[in-house]
Scaffold this motif. Structure first.
Motif, PDB file in Angstrom:
ATOM      1  N   PRO A 143       0.828  -1.215   0.000  1.00 29.44           N
ATOM      2  CA  PRO A 143       0.000   0.000   0.000  1.00 29.44           C
ATOM      3  C   PRO A 143       0.858   1.260   0.000  1.00 29.44           C
ATOM      4  CG  PRO A 143       0.032  -1.003   2.180  1.00 29.44           C
ATOM      5  CD  PRO A 143       0.715  -1.968   1.266  1.00 29.44           C
ATOM      6  N   TRP A 144       0.291   2.312  -0.555  1.00 31.20           N
ATOM      7  CA  TRP A 144       0.999   3.585  -0.637  1.00 31.20           C
ATOM      8  C   TRP A 144       0.822   4.371   0.655  1.00 31.20           C
ATOM      9  CZ3 TRP A 144       4.270   4.588  -4.512  1.00 31.20           C
ATOM     10  CH2 TRP A 144       4.152   3.820  -5.668  1.00 31.20           C
ATOM     11  N   THR A 145       1.911   4.961   1.113  1.00 32.20           N
ATOM     12  CA  THR A 145       1.895   5.839   2.280  1.00 32.20           C
ATOM     13  C   THR A 145       2.230   7.252   1.827  1.00 32.20           C
ATOM     14  OG1 THR A 145       2.608   4.041   3.741  1.00 32.20           O
ATOM     15  CG2 THR A 145       2.890   6.297   4.547  1.00 32.20           C
ATOM     16  N   GLU A 146       1.302   8.164   2.046  1.00 38.35           N
ATOM     17  CA  GLU A 146       1.481   9.550   1.603  1.00 38.35           C
ATOM     18  C   GLU A 146       2.363  10.315   2.586  1.00 38.35           C
ATOM     19  OE1 GLU A 146       0.085  10.320  -1.271  1.00 38.35           O
ATOM     20  OE2 GLU A 146      -1.224   8.570  -1.459  1.00 38.35           O
ATOM     21  N   SER A 147       3.117  11.278   2.054  1.00 38.97           N
ATOM     22  CA  SER A 147       3.952  12.120   2.905  1.00 38.97           C
ATOM     23  C   SER A 147       3.162  13.244   3.560  1.00 38.97           C
ATOM     24  CB  SER A 147       5.120  12.698   2.109  1.00 38.97           C
ATOM     25  OG  SER A 147       6.039  11.678   1.778  1.00 38.97           O
ATOM     26  N   TRP A 148       1.969  13.485   3.061  1.00 37.80           N
ATOM     27  CA  TRP A 148       1.059  14.393   3.751  1.00 37.80           C
ATOM     28  C   TRP A 148      -0.375  13.929   3.530  1.00 37.80           C
ATOM     29  CZ3 TRP A 148       2.125  19.672   0.877  1.00 37.80           C
ATOM     30  CH2 TRP A 148       1.832  19.547  -0.474  1.00 37.80           C
ATOM     31  N   THR A 149      -1.247  14.325   4.427  1.00 39.44           N
ATOM     32  CA  THR A 149      -2.656  13.961   4.330  1.00 39.44           C
ATOM     33  C   THR A 149      -3.358  14.904   3.369  1.00 39.44           C
ATOM     34  OG1 THR A 149      -3.336  15.436   6.103  1.00 39.44           O
ATOM     35  CG2 THR A 149      -2.590  13.208   6.735  1.00 39.44           C
ATOM     36  N   PRO A 150      -4.551  14.529   2.874  1.00 39.15           N
ATOM     37  CA  PRO A 150      -5.316  15.480   2.051  1.00 39.15           C
ATOM     38  C   PRO A 150      -5.548  16.811   2.746  1.00 39.15           C
ATOM     39  CG  PRO A 150      -6.238  13.277   1.852  1.00 39.15           C
ATOM     40  CD  PRO A 150      -5.190  13.194   2.921  1.00 39.15           C
ATOM     41  N   ARG A 151      -5.737  16.764   4.060  1.00 36.24           N
ATOM     42  CA  ARG A 151      -5.949  18.026   4.791  1.00 36.24           C
ATOM     43  C   ARG A 151      -4.685  18.888   4.771  1.00 36.24           C
ATOM     44  NH1 ARG A 151      -8.989  18.151  10.514  1.00 36.24           N
ATOM     45  NH2 ARG A 151     -10.593  17.438   9.041  1.00 36.24           N
ATOM     46  N   GLN A 152      -3.523  18.248   4.952  1.00 34.30           N
ATOM     47  CA  GLN A 152      -2.276  19.011   4.908  1.00 34.30           C
ATOM     48  C   GLN A 152      -2.015  19.557   3.508  1.00 34.30           C
ATOM     49  OE1 GLN A 152       0.097  15.766   6.438  1.00 34.30           O
ATOM     50  NE2 GLN A 152       0.423  16.809   8.409  1.00 34.30           N
ATOM     51  N   VAL A 169       3.752  35.869  -4.714  1.00 35.74           N
ATOM     52  CA  VAL A 169       3.832  35.054  -5.922  1.00 35.74           C
ATOM     53  C   VAL A 169       2.544  35.250  -6.723  1.00 35.74           C
ATOM     54  CG1 VAL A 169       5.356  33.259  -4.987  1.00 35.74           C
ATOM     55  CG2 VAL A 169       2.879  33.048  -4.688  1.00 35.74           C
ATOM     56  N   TYR A 170       2.595  34.830  -7.984  1.00 40.14           N
ATOM     57  CA  TYR A 170       1.394  34.783  -8.813  1.00 40.14           C
ATOM     58  C   TYR A 170       0.849  33.352  -8.906  1.00 40.14           C
ATOM     59  CZ  TYR A 170       3.148  39.321 -10.315  1.00 40.14           C
ATOM     60  OH  TYR A 170       3.628  40.614 -10.339  1.00 40.14           O
ATOM     61  N   GLN A 171       1.770  32.371  -8.819  1.00 33.31           N
ATOM     62  CA  GLN A 171       1.411  30.970  -8.918  1.00 33.31           C
ATOM     63  C   GLN A 171       2.547  30.138  -8.341  1.00 33.31           C
ATOM     64  OE1 GLN A 171       0.606  27.572 -12.386  1.00 33.31           O
ATOM     65  NE2 GLN A 171       0.482  29.721 -12.928  1.00 33.31           N
ATOM     66  N   THR A 172       2.186  29.070  -7.622  1.00 35.57           N
ATOM     67  CA  THR A 172       3.174  28.135  -7.098  1.00 35.57           C
ATOM     68  C   THR A 172       2.668  26.719  -7.320  1.00 35.57           C
ATOM     69  OG1 THR A 172       3.968  29.661  -5.391  1.00 35.57           O
ATOM     70  CG2 THR A 172       4.408  27.318  -5.043  1.00 35.57           C
ATOM     71  N   SER A 173       3.548  25.851  -7.792  1.00 39.37           N
ATOM     72  CA  SER A 173       3.206  24.448  -7.997  1.00 39.37           C
ATOM     73  C   SER A 173       3.548  23.664  -6.738  1.00 39.37           C
ATOM     74  CB  SER A 173       3.981  23.880  -9.193  1.00 39.37           C
ATOM     75  OG  SER A 173       3.646  22.529  -9.409  1.00 39.37           O
ATOM     76  N   ILE A 174       2.558  22.953  -6.206  1.00 35.80           N
ATOM     77  CA  ILE A 174       2.722  22.180  -4.982  1.00 35.80           C
ATOM     78  C   ILE A 174       2.680  20.698  -5.330  1.00 35.80           C
ATOM     79  CG2 ILE A 174       1.677  21.600  -2.762  1.00 35.80           C
ATOM     80  CD1 ILE A 174       3.039  24.279  -2.800  1.00 35.80           C
ATOM     81  N   VAL A 175       3.645  19.941  -4.826  1.00 40.02           N
ATOM     82  CA  VAL A 175       3.809  18.533  -5.190  1.00 40.02           C
ATOM     83  C   VAL A 175       3.816  17.669  -3.937  1.00 40.02           C
ATOM     84  CG1 VAL A 175       5.398  16.841  -6.207  1.00 40.02           C
ATOM     85  CG2 VAL A 175       5.052  19.059  -7.317  1.00 40.02           C
ATOM     86  N   GLY A 176       3.069  16.564  -3.990  1.00 38.43           N
ATOM     87  CA  GLY A 176       3.065  15.590  -2.912  1.00 38.43           C
ATOM     88  C   GLY A 176       3.790  14.324  -3.305  1.00 38.43           C
ATOM     89  N   HIS A 177       4.131  13.526  -2.308  1.00 42.55           N
ATOM     90  CA  HIS A 177       4.932  12.312  -2.498  1.00 42.55           C
ATOM     91  C   HIS A 177       4.267  11.142  -1.786  1.00 42.55           C
ATOM     92  CE1 HIS A 177       7.804   9.579  -0.385  1.00 42.55           C
ATOM     93  NE2 HIS A 177       8.290   9.425  -1.601  1.00 42.55           N
ATOM     94  N   ALA A 178       4.473   9.949  -2.306  1.00 41.61           N
ATOM     95  CA  ALA A 178       4.028   8.727  -1.648  1.00 41.61           C
ATOM     96  C   ALA A 178       5.039   7.624  -1.906  1.00 41.61           C
ATOM     97  CB  ALA A 178       2.653   8.305  -2.143  1.00 41.61           C
ATOM     98  N   ALA A 179       5.113   6.650  -0.996  1.00 39.49           N
ATOM     99  CA  ALA A 179       6.037   5.528  -1.137  1.00 39.49           C
ATOM    100  C   ALA A 179       5.321   4.235  -0.792  1.00 39.49           C
ATOM    101  CB  ALA A 179       7.249   5.717  -0.225  1.00 39.49           C
ATOM    102  N   ALA A 180       5.767   3.139  -1.409  1.00 40.90           N
ATOM    103  CA  ALA A 180       5.206   1.814  -1.160  1.00 40.90           C
ATOM    104  C   ALA A 180       6.329   0.790  -1.177  1.00 40.90           C
ATOM    105  CB  ALA A 180       4.150   1.459  -2.203  1.00 40.90           C
TER     106      ALA A 180
END
Length: 407
Positions: A143-152, A169-180
Motif C-alpha cells: 500500500p501507498w503511504t502519503e507524505s502528507w494527508t489530504p488536509r495538509q 507570488v502569482y502561482q506556485t506548484s505544490i507537489v506531494g509524495h508517496a512511497a510503497a
C-alpha cells in the motif's frame, strides 16, 4: 522498452548494479534508429549536491571529456557516424535545478540513493541478440503511504493563496509524495510506465541501488541545430467530451497556463537571440492517459555560443512545476512541501552535439532498494479550490500507481 513518438531515453543497469539486466546491450529510443540495439555504456558520471560544484558545468565538462562537446548548441549537428561515441542520457533532479536557480535548500529527499545528476555516455558496439530473460521474480507492491494527508495538502494550497494575496507570488506548484514497499524486480514495473498513452519521454534510467521510470508528456527543452523549443503543460481535466469542453472554457486554467507560458518565454529569452522568442499552438488540448491537458509551444533561436551548461541554468527547474516568479515560488515550495521532489519535476533525456532533448520528469516514479516512490501535484493560483487541487493530484498519480502494480 519501446519508443513513444520522437522522444525517450532508456539505459539498462551497469555491471554490478542492484537491478538485474544486460549490461552491454542498451536500446536507447532517442538514439538514431540505426543505432538501437548496438549501444554500450562507455562512461558514467553521478553527482550529488553534497559533492559541491555547479552541476550544469560538471555535466558539460564531463561530456566534452568523453567526445561530446556541447559548448555551442548553435552549430549544426554533424553527420551521424555508426562508430565511436553516439550520445548520452542526462538526468538532473529538481533539487539540482533549484540549486542552479539560487533557491533555498529543499526538504530532505525521500530517495537519498538517487543522484542529483547522472550522465551516461554511449558508444556504438556490435549488434547482438540479448540473452533470453530468466524466470520472472514474483512482484508485490504494498500500500501507498502519503507524505502528507489530504488536509495538509489542502492547507498548503491555502498557504499559496494567502501568499498570492500578499503579492509574494502569482502561482506556485505544490507537489506531494508517496512511497510503497515492494518485493521482486522493480525494472519491469518501471518500464511499463513508458507504454502509457501520451508518454513522450517514456523510459527507464538505472544506477547502483536506484532506478527511475518516466511516463512524461512534457518537453522541458529541445534544441536542434540552434532552435530552442519548450512545451509547457498546465491545465487538467478528465479525458471526456465534457472535460475537454470544460478545460477549453475555464478562465482559471487558461490564466494559470498563460502565466507559465510567459515564464517560459522569459526563460528562453535569457539564452535566445533578441526578438526571436515566439509562441506556437497556444493552449492546445492533448491527452495523457485518461486526462486532457493544455500544452503550448514556445520557440526561439539560440544565442551565439549557447552551451549546455547555460541552457540548464536557464530552464531548470521547469516553470510549469515551480511557478511565477520562479525564485519566489521555489522559496515557498521549500517551506511547504514536507519531503523533496526526488526524481520528479527534474529533467531526463538524450544529448548529443547539435541536439538536446530533455523531458520534464512529471508522471515519474523511482525505486530504491526497498520502496517505490511517486510524486504528483499542480499549479496553485488565486482561483484554486483546495479540494479540487487535491483531487487533481490524485488523478495524475492514479495511472502511474496502477501501472506499477501491474493493473
Amino acid at each position: 522498452m519501446r519508443k513513444i513518438g520522437p522522444y525517450g531515453v532508456e539505459t539498462l543497469p551497469q555491471v554490478g548494479a542492484a537491478y538485474s539486466g544486460p549490461a552491454a546491450l542498451v536500446n536507447v529510443p532517442a538514439a538514431p534508429p540505426a543505432c538501437r540495439g548496438t549501444l554500450t555504456e562507455r562512461a558514467r558520471l553521478q553527482w550529488r549536491r553534497g559533492d559541491g560544484g555547479d552541476p550544469a558545468a560538471i555535466a558539460e565538462n564531463f561530456l566534452a571529456a568523453h567526445g561530446l562537446p556541447l559548448n555551442d548548441l548553435t552549430r549544426p549537428a554533424a553527420a551521424h557516424r555508426d562508430t565511436g561515441v553516439c550520445g548520452a542520457a542526462l538526468y538532473l533532479s529538481a533539487a539540482a535545478g533549484a540549486q542552479l536557480a539560487g533557491a533555498p535548500t529543499p526538504a530532505p529527499e525521500p530517495t537519498p540513493a538517487l543522484p542529483d545528476l547522472a550522465v551516461v555516455v554511449y558508444e556504438h558496439g556490435t549488434r547482438t541478440q540479448a540473452a533470453p530473460p530468466g524466470p520472472p521474480r514474483t512482484w508485490w507492491l504494498g500500500p501507498w503511504t502519503e507524505s502528507w494527508t489530504p488536509r495538509q495538502h489542502a492547507a498548503a494550497v491555502e498557504s499559496v493563496r494567502t501568499a498570492i494575496g500578499r503579492g509574494d507570488v502569482y502561482q506556485t506548484s505544490i507537489v506531494g509524495h508517496a512511497a510503497a514497499r515492494y518485493t521482486g524486480d522493480p525494472l519491469p514495473a518501471l518500464t511499463r510506465l513508458g507504454a502509457l498513452p501520451g508518454a513522450r519521454y517514456g523510459g527507464v534510467l538505472t544506477g547502483d541501488g536506484w532506478a527511475i521510470g518516466c511516463a512524461s508528456p512534457e518537453t522541458l527543452v529541445e534544441v536542434t541545430d540552434g532552435q530552442l523549443i519548450t512545451r509547457p503543460i498546465k491545465g487538467t481535466r478528465p479525458a471526456t467530451a465534457a472535460g475537454r469542453a470544460e478545460l477549453l472554457t475555464s478562465a482559471k486554467e487558461r490564466a494559470e497556463h498563460i502565466m507559465i507560458v510567459d515564464l517560459e518565454r522569459n526563460d528562453l529569452a535569457r539564452i535566445a537571440r533578441t526578438g526571436s522568442v515566439r509562441v506556437d499552438d497556444l493552449f492546445t488540448v492533448r491527452r495523457w492517459c485518461d486526462l486532457w491537458q493544455a500544452e503550448s509551444t514556445v520557440r526561439a533561436d539560440a544565442a551565439d555560443g549557447l552551451g549546455l551548461a547555460d541552457l540548464l541554468r536557464a530552464t531548470c527547474p521547469g516553470g510549469s512545476v515551480t511557478g511565477a516568479p520562479k525564485l519566489a515560488a521555489l522559496t515557498q515550495i521549500s517551506a511547504l512541501e514536507p519531503v523533496g521532489r526526488g526524481a520528479s519535476m527534474g529533467a531526463l533525456g538524450w544529448v548529443a552535439p547539435g541536439r538536446v532533448d530533455l523531458g520534464l520528469t512529471i508522471r515519474t516514479a523511482a525505486a530504491d532498494g526497498e520502496r517505490l516512490h511517486t510524486w504528483a501535484g499542480g499549479g496553485i493560483t488565486w482561483d484554486s479550490d483546495a479540494c479540487a487541487e487535491v483531487a487533481e493530484a490524485a488523478a495524475k498519480t492514479t495511472p502511474i500507481r496502477a501501472t506499477l502494480a501491474g493493473r
